[in-house]
Design an enzyme around this catalytic site. Structure first.
Site, PDB file in Angstrom:
ATOM      1  N   GLU A 297       0.795  -1.229   0.000  1.00 57.35           N
ATOM      2  CA  GLU A 297       0.000   0.000   0.000  1.00 57.35           C
ATOM      3  C   GLU A 297       0.826   1.278   0.000  1.00 57.35           C
ATOM      4  O   GLU A 297       0.527   2.199   0.763  1.00 57.35           O
ATOM      5  CB  GLU A 297      -0.933  -0.037   1.209  1.00 57.35           C
ATOM      6  CG  GLU A 297      -0.234   0.003   2.593  1.00 57.35           C
ATOM      7  CD  GLU A 297       0.138  -1.358   3.175  1.00 57.35           C
ATOM      8  OE1 GLU A 297       0.316  -2.314   2.400  1.00 57.35           O
ATOM      9  OE2 GLU A 297       0.258  -1.448   4.402  1.00 57.35           O
ATOM     10  N   HIS A 321      -8.217  -3.852  -1.125  1.00 60.21           N
ATOM     11  CA  HIS A 321      -7.447  -3.986   0.113  1.00 60.21           C
ATOM     12  C   HIS A 321      -6.382  -2.882   0.207  1.00 60.21           C
ATOM     13  O   HIS A 321      -6.318  -2.149   1.192  1.00 60.21           O
ATOM     14  CB  HIS A 321      -6.801  -5.371   0.167  1.00 60.21           C
ATOM     15  CG  HIS A 321      -5.936  -5.598   1.365  1.00 60.21           C
ATOM     16  ND1 HIS A 321      -6.386  -6.228   2.503  1.00 60.21           N
ATOM     17  CD2 HIS A 321      -4.651  -5.265   1.611  1.00 60.21           C
ATOM     18  CE1 HIS A 321      -5.423  -6.273   3.396  1.00 60.21           C
ATOM     19  NE2 HIS A 321      -4.343  -5.701   2.876  1.00 60.21           N
ATOM     20  N   GLU A 322      -5.578  -2.773  -0.831  1.00 59.62           N
ATOM     21  CA  GLU A 322      -4.487  -1.782  -0.773  1.00 59.62           C
ATOM     22  C   GLU A 322      -5.042  -0.363  -0.718  1.00 59.62           C
ATOM     23  O   GLU A 322      -4.501   0.500  -0.028  1.00 59.62           O
ATOM     24  CB  GLU A 322      -3.520  -1.965  -1.947  1.00 59.62           C
ATOM     25  CG  GLU A 322      -2.925  -3.368  -2.097  1.00 59.62           C
ATOM     26  CD  GLU A 322      -2.342  -3.987  -0.825  1.00 59.62           C
ATOM     27  OE1 GLU A 322      -1.969  -3.237   0.099  1.00 59.62           O
ATOM     28  OE2 GLU A 322      -2.288  -5.235  -0.756  1.00 59.62           O
ATOM     29  N   HIS A 325      -6.051   0.615   2.744  1.00 60.50           N
ATOM     30  CA  HIS A 325      -4.916   1.005   3.591  1.00 60.50           C
ATOM     31  C   HIS A 325      -4.667   2.520   3.563  1.00 60.50           C
ATOM     32  O   HIS A 325      -3.982   3.041   4.436  1.00 60.50           O
ATOM     33  CB  HIS A 325      -3.640   0.303   3.118  1.00 60.50           C
ATOM     34  CG  HIS A 325      -3.382  -1.041   3.742  1.00 60.50           C
ATOM     35  ND1 HIS A 325      -3.360  -1.242   5.110  1.00 60.50           N
ATOM     36  CD2 HIS A 325      -3.108  -2.248   3.175  1.00 60.50           C
ATOM     37  CE1 HIS A 325      -3.072  -2.525   5.357  1.00 60.50           C
ATOM     38  NE2 HIS A 325      -2.922  -3.155   4.203  1.00 60.50           N
ATOM     39  N   GLU A 344      -3.903  -4.431   9.358  1.00 54.55           N
ATOM     40  CA  GLU A 344      -4.437  -5.432   8.424  1.00 54.55           C
ATOM     41  C   GLU A 344      -5.870  -5.867   8.727  1.00 54.55           C
ATOM     42  O   GLU A 344      -6.643  -6.128   7.812  1.00 54.55           O
ATOM     43  CB  GLU A 344      -3.496  -6.640   8.361  1.00 54.55           C
ATOM     44  CG  GLU A 344      -2.088  -6.308   7.852  1.00 54.55           C
ATOM     45  CD  GLU A 344      -2.050  -5.716   6.441  1.00 54.55           C
ATOM     46  OE1 GLU A 344      -3.053  -5.826   5.702  1.00 54.55           O
ATOM     47  OE2 GLU A 344      -1.002  -5.128   6.085  1.00 54.55           O
ATOM     48  N   ASP A 401       8.304  -9.845  10.111  1.00 54.88           N
ATOM     49  CA  ASP A 401       7.797 -10.503   8.897  1.00 54.88           C
ATOM     50  C   ASP A 401       7.957 -12.023   8.942  1.00 54.88           C
ATOM     51  O   ASP A 401       7.476 -12.725   8.062  1.00 54.88           O
ATOM     52  CB  ASP A 401       8.552 -10.019   7.650  1.00 54.88           C
ATOM     53  CG  ASP A 401       8.344  -8.541   7.409  1.00 54.88           C
ATOM     54  OD1 ASP A 401       7.448  -7.964   8.050  1.00 54.88           O
ATOM     55  OD2 ASP A 401       9.085  -7.976   6.588  1.00 54.88           O
ATOM     56  N   TYR A 409      -5.072 -10.422   9.752  1.00 55.86           N
ATOM     57  CA  TYR A 409      -6.005 -10.042   8.692  1.00 55.86           C
ATOM     58  C   TYR A 409      -7.428 -10.497   9.020  1.00 55.86           C
ATOM     59  O   TYR A 409      -8.342  -9.692   9.166  1.00 55.86           O
ATOM     60  CB  TYR A 409      -5.597 -10.704   7.365  1.00 55.86           C
ATOM     61  CG  TYR A 409      -4.310 -10.186   6.782  1.00 55.86           C
ATOM     62  CD1 TYR A 409      -4.325  -9.269   5.745  1.00 55.86           C
ATOM     63  CD2 TYR A 409      -3.076 -10.619   7.250  1.00 55.86           C
ATOM     64  CE1 TYR A 409      -3.153  -8.793   5.187  1.00 55.86           C
ATOM     65  CE2 TYR A 409      -1.897 -10.146   6.702  1.00 55.86           C
ATOM     66  CZ  TYR A 409      -1.936  -9.231   5.671  1.00 55.86           C
ATOM     67  OH  TYR A 409      -0.779  -8.752   5.126  1.00 55.86           O
TER      68      TYR A 409
HETATM   69  N1  BES Z   1       0.939  -4.495   3.768  1.00 57.17           N
HETATM   70  C1  BES Z   1       0.679  -5.778   3.224  1.00 57.17           C
HETATM   71  C2  BES Z   1       1.907  -6.477   2.716  1.00 57.17           C
HETATM   72  C3  BES Z   1       2.993  -6.702   3.754  1.00 57.17           C
HETATM   73  C4  BES Z   1       2.684  -7.103   5.041  1.00 57.17           C
HETATM   74  C5  BES Z   1       4.308  -6.516   3.414  1.00 57.17           C
HETATM   75  C6  BES Z   1       3.704  -7.276   5.975  1.00 57.17           C
HETATM   76  C7  BES Z   1       5.315  -6.701   4.339  1.00 57.17           C
HETATM   77  C8  BES Z   1       5.019  -7.080   5.631  1.00 57.17           C
HETATM   78  C9  BES Z   1      -0.361  -5.712   2.114  1.00 57.17           C
HETATM   79  O1  BES Z   1      -1.331  -4.746   2.309  1.00 57.17           O
HETATM   80  C10 BES Z   1      -1.069  -7.024   2.081  1.00 57.17           C
HETATM   81  O2  BES Z   1      -1.690  -7.345   3.049  1.00 57.17           O
HETATM   82  N2  BES Z   1      -0.980  -7.747   0.974  1.00 57.17           N
HETATM   83  C11 BES Z   1      -1.651  -9.019   0.785  1.00 57.17           C
HETATM   84  C12 BES Z   1      -2.835  -8.879  -0.099  1.00 57.17           C
HETATM   85  C13 BES Z   1      -4.126  -8.856   0.580  1.00 57.17           C
HETATM   86  C14 BES Z   1      -5.272  -8.860  -0.399  1.00 57.17           C
HETATM   87  C15 BES Z   1      -4.339  -9.799   1.705  1.00 57.17           C
HETATM   88  C16 BES Z   1      -0.687  -9.943   0.067  1.00 57.17           C
HETATM   89  O3  BES Z   1       0.394  -9.506  -0.296  1.00 57.17           O
HETATM   90  O4  BES Z   1      -1.022 -11.102  -0.116  1.00 57.17           O
HETATM   91 ZN    ZN Z   2      -2.657  -5.237   3.894  1.00 54.51          ZN
END
Ligand code: BES
Ligand code: ZN
Length: 636
Positions: A297, A321-322, A325, A344, A401, A409
């Site tokens: 995001e 989703h993005e 954010h 999330e 991470d 989520y």
């Molecule tokens: N912010 C996250 C991606 C992220 C989380 C990067 C933690 C690094 C550390 C992003 O918004 C996200 O949640 N992406 C999901 C997609 C979503 C539809 C659940 C993904 O990448 O799968």
């Molecule tokens: Zn996210």
């Protein structure tokens, strides 16, 4: 503003910060204290970052300066920054005078603190530095690793604690910073950033082209992002208030514009739900295949994986989703990585409301039910370590991470859905709108959230609070008894077909006509884990599962094929693993391969081919699984 007035303002800010934080001893137990950063913001705090960097594709480095503006508390002598895998050449005042700097001890997760002696009366320091090939936030791609195969590419990924590997700053989500940047790139390439593009076409300079950017709203540093490559742009959506568009490599632009044609409607729907969009434009950049996430995001410029381009707009909830954010996460930010669910969980809830607004309750119910299925799988996976299923996460001392899961989520969203059910949608929406308004451009902890909720939604009604089971939801494992799982009759029909097949009906007799992607997902997830080779062959021949272009569907099919060692699908598996690097897909597939008796050799062989494509973060996770030599040696 004059320098004097800036300094006066800084001192005022610092005084406010000090009264909130107090001594270092208190800070350690303070929920707002970020254990993933070395910064001591109560003494000197970064408020603005100005970058002047040149991208050198041959050396794979960004080199130049970061000029940091600081809010300095009276009596403070030094500022502490976070760095990791950076070469610091020197630190100066703006006028060029050298400032003394030292380093603290290196921590494997957090990196190395950089301590800079503050200039007398000054509030700016200039760090002259360059990144290294070890800087995990940056991925440098060869032309072969891009869609166009002609030009190299560079992109950054800052979340959660990687920004310190390309920018020496205070890398904590509780320390908001505005930023500016000037990025010089080879003349045939274009740079884009998560900021206003001041010079969209760049300006010729000796040896390249310079691009300038500015973001005047303060953001957590994990949202500072850059991409450089052969990148083209096209506006999407009708209407006069042209605010949305897509960036992509030229050969991907048509598909990107088709897939995200509803972006402006999504933006309008989001605003109608929870208040004005505060960032100006909203564009999407479709990334090269190695992008490790589905989406990221970055403000004004969401990065998305090309695996979102299903060709039929069936995976666009990722864009919702993005976009969400832009409120939950970017406007109101988790103060530390313990509070990640605030980013999330709110976003997953909000995403579903956008989808409902645009495509109706049935599609939204389907999506929520699929998420619930993924949450249940996750809760089962963590059955031996239930602490990992609490929303308020215990991530101290770990890479935040390292244990990314569906819990923040989907359990987070389930919590908000439960609140909505109890207080009613109208009251809940009004509260959520006010929440974004009251905390705009602020960072918040879970305990602060609870206080806010009590004061502004629950009216300090203890009986209501007991009924809601707030403490259980936030601080305890699993799902509390007042959870009401979403259901979807449309998905139920697909699940029923899966059960029919499991009971012996041939694939040709299944009613799959006109199924939505989510029905295919439900069907594949409902099939028993063990099937015979004949059953898998029947499914594949009739439903053409190995040839699916939809990454979510193909993923579930391939996982099933591996679990049953169904070799005819392995060519498709190898193609999938060597053509994209999204961690959500590649890591479980390699794990599934390793869990089969003969899978070790196959996994290693495919990984040797796929690894060069993958992002460093994916490589780090997979190396541990697949390359025994990278594991710490055991003495026996
Ligand atoms: N912010 C996250 C991606 C992220 C989380 C990067 C933690 C690094 C550390 C992003 O918004 C996200 O949640 N992406 C999901 C997609 C979503 C539809 C659940 C993904 O990448 O799968
Ligand atoms: Zn996210």
């Amino acid at each position: 503003m004059t320098g004097g007035r800036i300094r006066a303002a800084c001192v005022l800010i610092a005084a406010a910060v000090l009264s909130a934080a107090s001594t270092a001893g208190r800070a350690a137990s303070d929920p707002a204290h970020d254990t993933h950063s070395f910064a001591r913001p109560a003494e000197a705090r970064v408020t603005h970052v100005a970058l002047d960097l040149r991208a050198d594709f041959a050396a794979r480095t960004l080199a130049g300066t970061a000029t940091l503006t600081l809010a300095v508390a009276p009596g403070a002598r030094e500022v502490v920054l976070d760095t990791k895998d950076l070469v610091i050449e020197r630190v100066t005042e703006e006028r060029g005078g050298t400032l003394r700097h030292t380093f603290g001890d290196t921590d494997p997760v957090r990196g190395r603190p950089l301590l800079i002696a503050l200039p007398a009366g000054g509030s700016r320091v200039v760090v002259h530095y360059r990144t290294t090939p070890q800087s995990v936030a940056l991925q440098w791609l060869t032309p072969e690793q891009t869609a166009g195969r002609k030009q190299p590419y560079l992109f950054s990924q800052g979340q959660a604690i990687l920004t310190r590997t390309w920018i020496p700053t205070q890398d904590s989500p509780g320390i908001r910073q505005t930023y500016r940047a000037r990025i010089v790139v080879p003349p045939e390439l274009r740079a884009v950033m998560s900021a206003e593009h001041l010079t969209p076409d760049g300006v010729p300079v000796p040896g390249g082209r310079a691009f300038e950017f500015a973001l005047d709203s303060p953001i957590p540093p994990y949202l500072i992002a850059v991409a450089v490559g052969d990148i083209a742009f096209r506006p999407v959506g009708a209407g006069n208030s042209q605010r949305t568009g897509v960036f992509a490599e030229p050969s991907v632009l048509d598909r990107a514009a088709y897939e995200f044609a509803d972006l402006d409607r999504m933006l309008a729907a989001a605003e109608a739900l929870y208040g004005p969009y505060r960032w100006g434009r909203y564009d999407i950049l479709v990334m090269p295949p190695s992008f490790p996430f589905g989406g990221m995001e970055n403000p004004r410029l969401t990065f998305v994986s090309p695996t979102a381009l299903a060709g039929d707009r069936s995976l666009t909830s990722l864009a919702a989703h993005e976009l969400a954010h832009s409120w939950s996460g970017n406007l109101v930010t988790n103060a530390t990585w313990r509070d990640f669910w605030l980013n999330e969980g709110f976003t997953t809830y909000f995403q579903n409301r956008i989808m409902e607004q645009l495509y109706g309750p049935e599609r939204a119910q389907m999506l929520a039910t699929i998420e619930r299925q993924e949450l249940q799988e996750e809760l089962d996976r963590f059955s031996g370590t239930p602490r990992q299923t609490a929303l308020y996460a215990d991530v101290q001392g770990q890479d935040p991470d390292a244990n990314l899961s569906a819990v923040p989520y989907d359990k987070g969203a389930a919590f908000l859905r439960m609140l909505e059910l109890h207080v009613g949608r109208e009251r809940f929406d009004a509260w959520l709108r006010s929440y974004f308004e009251r905390h705009a451009f602020g960072s918040i902890t879970t305990p602060q959230f609870v206080e806010d909720l009590r004061a502004t939604l629950l009216g300090n009604d203890a009986a209501l609070e007991r009924e809601l089971r707030i403490r259980e939801w936030l601080f305890e494992p699993g799902l509390p008894g007042n959870d009401t799982p979403p259901t979807s009759p449309t998905l139920e029909r697909a699940a029923a077909e899966a059960r029919r097949f499991a009971d012996g009906s041939p694939a040709a007799s299944l009613q799959t006509e006109g199924w939505a992607t989510q029905q295919w997902q439900r069907f594949l997830a409902t099939l028993p884990e063990r099937l015979t080779g004949a059953q898998l062959a029947d499914l594949d021949a009739t439903l053409h599962l190995s040839e699916r272009g939809n990454a979510e569907v193909l993923f579930l099919w391939l996982r099933l094929a591996i679990r049953n060692e169904y070799k005819p699908a392995y060519a498709s598996l190898e193609r999938f693993l060597t053509s994209q690097g999204r961690r959500k897909f590649v890591e479980p597939l390699f794990k599934a391969l390793l869990d089969t008796p003969a899978g070790q050799t196959e996994a290693r062989r495919i990984y040797a081919r796929a690894r060069p494509l993958y992002h460093t973060s994916a490589r780090q996770a997979l190396d541990v699984l697949l390359d025994p030599s990278s594991r710490p040696s055991r003495s026996h």
